[in-house]
Design an enzyme around this catalytic site. Structure first.
Site, mmCIF file in Angstrom:
data_model
loop_
_atom_site.group_PDB
_atom_site.id
_atom_site.type_symbol
_atom_site.label_atom_id
_atom_site.label_comp_id
_atom_site.label_asym_id
_atom_site.label_seq_id
_atom_site.Cartn_x
_atom_site.Cartn_y
_atom_site.Cartn_z
ATOM 1 N N LYS A 274 36.228 -19.798 -2.195
ATOM 2 C CA LYS A 274 36.260 -20.113 -3.636
ATOM 3 C C LYS A 274 35.533 -19.026 -4.439
ATOM 4 O O LYS A 274 36.039 -18.553 -5.449
ATOM 5 C CB LYS A 274 35.558 -21.454 -3.931
ATOM 6 C CG LYS A 274 36.174 -22.667 -3.285
ATOM 7 C CD LYS A 274 35.466 -23.944 -3.722
ATOM 8 C CE LYS A 274 34.048 -24.104 -3.238
ATOM 9 N NZ LYS A 274 33.878 -24.249 -1.780
ATOM 10 N N ARG B 4 32.600 -32.095 -7.773
ATOM 11 C CA ARG B 4 32.633 -32.362 -6.331
ATOM 12 C C ARG B 4 32.631 -33.857 -6.038
ATOM 13 O O ARG B 4 32.679 -34.246 -4.868
ATOM 14 C CB ARG B 4 31.402 -31.751 -5.684
ATOM 15 C CG ARG B 4 31.651 -30.507 -4.872
ATOM 16 C CD ARG B 4 30.296 -30.009 -4.455
ATOM 17 N NE ARG B 4 30.294 -29.162 -3.327
ATOM 18 C CZ ARG B 4 30.146 -27.840 -3.389
ATOM 19 N NH1 ARG B 4 30.088 -27.224 -4.540
ATOM 20 N NH2 ARG B 4 30.068 -27.145 -2.285
ATOM 21 N N ARG C 124 28.879 -15.511 7.053
ATOM 22 C CA ARG C 124 28.545 -14.988 5.713
ATOM 23 C C ARG C 124 27.212 -14.250 5.696
ATOM 24 O O ARG C 124 26.236 -14.727 6.264
ATOM 25 C CB ARG C 124 28.426 -16.157 4.723
ATOM 26 C CG ARG C 124 29.733 -16.590 4.160
ATOM 27 C CD ARG C 124 29.563 -17.312 2.845
ATOM 28 N NE ARG C 124 29.058 -18.652 3.010
ATOM 29 C CZ ARG C 124 29.579 -19.720 2.382
ATOM 30 N NH1 ARG C 124 30.613 -19.573 1.593
ATOM 31 N NH2 ARG C 124 29.047 -20.909 2.545
ATOM 32 N N ARG D 272 22.456 -17.447 4.250
ATOM 33 C CA ARG D 272 22.060 -18.656 3.520
ATOM 34 C C ARG D 272 21.451 -19.674 4.471
ATOM 35 O O ARG D 272 21.970 -19.868 5.566
ATOM 36 C CB ARG D 272 23.304 -19.276 2.859
ATOM 37 C CG ARG D 272 23.511 -18.847 1.431
ATOM 38 C CD ARG D 272 24.863 -19.243 0.913
ATOM 39 N NE ARG D 272 25.148 -20.678 0.983
ATOM 40 C CZ ARG D 272 26.205 -21.248 0.436
ATOM 41 N NH1 ARG D 272 27.080 -20.514 -0.225
ATOM 42 N NH2 ARG D 272 26.407 -22.541 0.547
ATOM 43 N N ARG E 168 28.329 -30.258 5.827
ATOM 44 C CA ARG E 168 28.945 -29.961 4.524
ATOM 45 C C ARG E 168 30.449 -30.218 4.563
ATOM 46 O O ARG E 168 31.041 -30.695 3.604
ATOM 47 C CB ARG E 168 28.642 -28.518 4.115
ATOM 48 C CG ARG E 168 27.243 -28.403 3.502
ATOM 49 C CD ARG E 168 26.693 -26.990 3.541
ATOM 50 N NE ARG E 168 27.572 -25.997 2.997
ATOM 51 C CZ ARG E 168 27.569 -24.705 3.373
ATOM 52 N NH1 ARG E 168 26.731 -24.285 4.279
ATOM 53 N NH2 ARG E 168 28.403 -23.862 2.815
HETATM 54 N N1 LIG Z 1 29.023 -30.014 -7.927
HETATM 55 C C1 LIG Z 1 28.032 -30.205 -7.044
HETATM 56 N N2 LIG Z 1 27.544 -31.459 -6.829
HETATM 57 C C2 LIG Z 1 26.537 -31.685 -5.965
HETATM 58 N N3 LIG Z 1 25.954 -30.709 -5.243
HETATM 59 C C3 LIG Z 1 26.380 -29.434 -5.414
HETATM 60 C C4 LIG Z 1 27.424 -29.128 -6.330
HETATM 61 N N4 LIG Z 1 27.637 -27.790 -6.309
HETATM 62 C C5 LIG Z 1 26.763 -27.286 -5.411
HETATM 63 N N5 LIG Z 1 26.010 -28.273 -4.871
HETATM 64 C C6 LIG Z 1 24.935 -28.115 -3.859
HETATM 65 O O1 LIG Z 1 24.792 -26.740 -3.543
HETATM 66 C C7 LIG Z 1 25.148 -26.479 -2.178
HETATM 67 C C8 LIG Z 1 25.816 -25.148 -2.068
HETATM 68 O O2 LIG Z 1 27.008 -25.170 -2.823
HETATM 69 P P1 LIG Z 1 28.157 -24.061 -2.628
HETATM 70 O O3 LIG Z 1 27.545 -22.714 -2.680
HETATM 71 O O4 LIG Z 1 29.229 -24.376 -3.591
HETATM 72 O O5 LIG Z 1 28.563 -24.316 -1.131
HETATM 73 P P2 LIG Z 1 29.888 -24.439 -0.272
HETATM 74 O O6 LIG Z 1 29.918 -23.148 0.497
HETATM 75 O O7 LIG Z 1 29.532 -25.612 0.602
HETATM 76 O O8 LIG Z 1 31.113 -24.660 -1.090
HETATM 77 C C9 LIG Z 1 26.001 -27.679 -1.763
HETATM 78 O O9 LIG Z 1 25.974 -27.912 -0.379
HETATM 79 C C10 LIG Z 1 25.309 -28.805 -2.538
HETATM 80 O O10 LIG Z 1 24.103 -29.194 -1.927
#
Ligand SMILES: Nc1ncnc2c1ncn2[C@@H]1O[C@H](COP(=O)(O)OP(=O)(O)O)[C@@H](O)[C@H]1O
Length: 288
Positions: free
Chosen positions: A68, A145, A179, A223, A234
């Site tokens: 994404k 989400r 990553r 990360r 996740r």
């Molecule tokens: N819209 C959201 N609602 C709740 N938690 C979020 C949201 N966006 C990000 N997070 C938190 O930040 C973390 C990292 O998000 P992101 O970088 O988008 O990870 P991913 O690689 O899992 O898509 C998520 O695992 C969650 O804990």
């Protein structure tokens, strides 16, 4: 007033100041054709900021590791709209050492979702800052989400299009674990080499590693939530809480499903094609 309602008010205020309208009636039926028609019919096929002030207000959905950030970032640079990743907002808050930081670390490093209240607060703040800087439009990555987040967003903005990126499950875990980020220049890389047999006679999927240049090699960081155990959690959370969001937008005719055929060189031109955006590389080579 609860933190949530304050956040909704902030979000709504931002939206109305930005002159966004409440979502127009959309087709009820779930239909990829509707989303395709939406793309095709949009401003004669162009997604550039229109003279009428229309602009890109998109959402990227997809499992952890699907890419994404990569594709939303590329599109944002191409279309001149900000790429707003709620994961980045969360990581900034984590790094800030403020009162929120400890609370967030507990949640994020266990692969759980941050509460809707916190995430909407972070997003509202980011949108307000953008507004002060004259930003128009956005490509959201990682938000909404949950159904609740989707409902709040739908109530205050008119999302044009939701791009649902899909990749075979076997590749997702390897991509997350592979990553790396350069702690100095901020460049994103991936050390995973993915080579998966085709399903049911389908094509083999090859995603070569995206290796860092020599000067970044000693500065790579991973990360904290990209360990095998946390990524699996996740992915589980995505299937439970985030997949219904796909259905939410499918039912509104806004969802464009895009199956990534492989790595960036293969996928990027196909994504542009699916979005009806002319590939600037083709334009350049045609002009040469
Ligand atoms: N819209 C959201 N609602 C709740 N938690 C979020 C949201 N966006 C990000 N997070 C938190 O930040 C973390 C990292 O998000 P992101 O970088 O988008 O990870 P991913 O690689 O899992 O898509 C998520 O695992 C969650 O804990």
């Amino acid at each position: 007033m609860s933190a949530m309602s304050r956040a909704i008010r902030a979000c709504a205020a931002t939206a109305s100041r930005r002159n966004l309208s409440v979502a127009a009636a959309s087709p009820k039926e779930a239909s990829a054709a509707a989303a395709a028609a939406l793309v095709a019919g949009r401003r004669g096929g162009s997604w550039d900021r229109g003279e009428d002030g229309s602009r890109v207000q998109w959402v990227f959905l997809g499992c952890p590791g699907v890419g994404k950030g990569t594709y939303a970032g590329r599109l944002s640079r191409m279309l001149g709209v900000p790429h707003i990743a709620t994961g980045d907002l969360v990581r900034d808050a984590l790094a800030s050492q403020g009162p929120l930081s400890k609370q967030l670390a507990e949640i994020v490093n266990h692969g759980k979702l941050v509460s809707d209240e916190i995430i909407i607060n972070l997003l509202s703040k980011r949108l307000e800052e953008g507004e002060e800087n004259g930003e128009l439009g956005f490509i959201l990555d990682g938000f909404p989400r949950t159904i609740r987040q989707a409902e709040i967003l739908e109530g205050v903005t008119d999302i044009d299009l939701v791009i649902n990126l899909k990749l075979r499950e076997e590749a997702l875990l390897a991509k997350c674990i592979g990553r790396r980020k350069c702690s100095q220049c901020g460049g994103n890389f991936n050390v995973a080499s993915i080579d998966i047999e085709g399903e049911n006679g389908g094509p083999r999927m090859y995603m070569p590693p995206l290796l860092p240049p020599a000067e970044c090699e000693s500065k790579l960081i991973t990360r904290a939530d990209d360990t095998e155990e946390v990524v699996k959690e996740r992915l589980r959370v995505y299937h439970d809480l985030c997949e219904p969001v796909e259905e939410f937008y499918r039912a509104r005719g806004k969802l464009l499903e895009f199956n990534l055929p492989g790595g960036i060189p293969e996928s990027w031109p196909k994504l542009l094609q699916a979005l009806n955006i002319e590939d600037p590389d083709n334009k350049r080579s045609a002009a040469a």
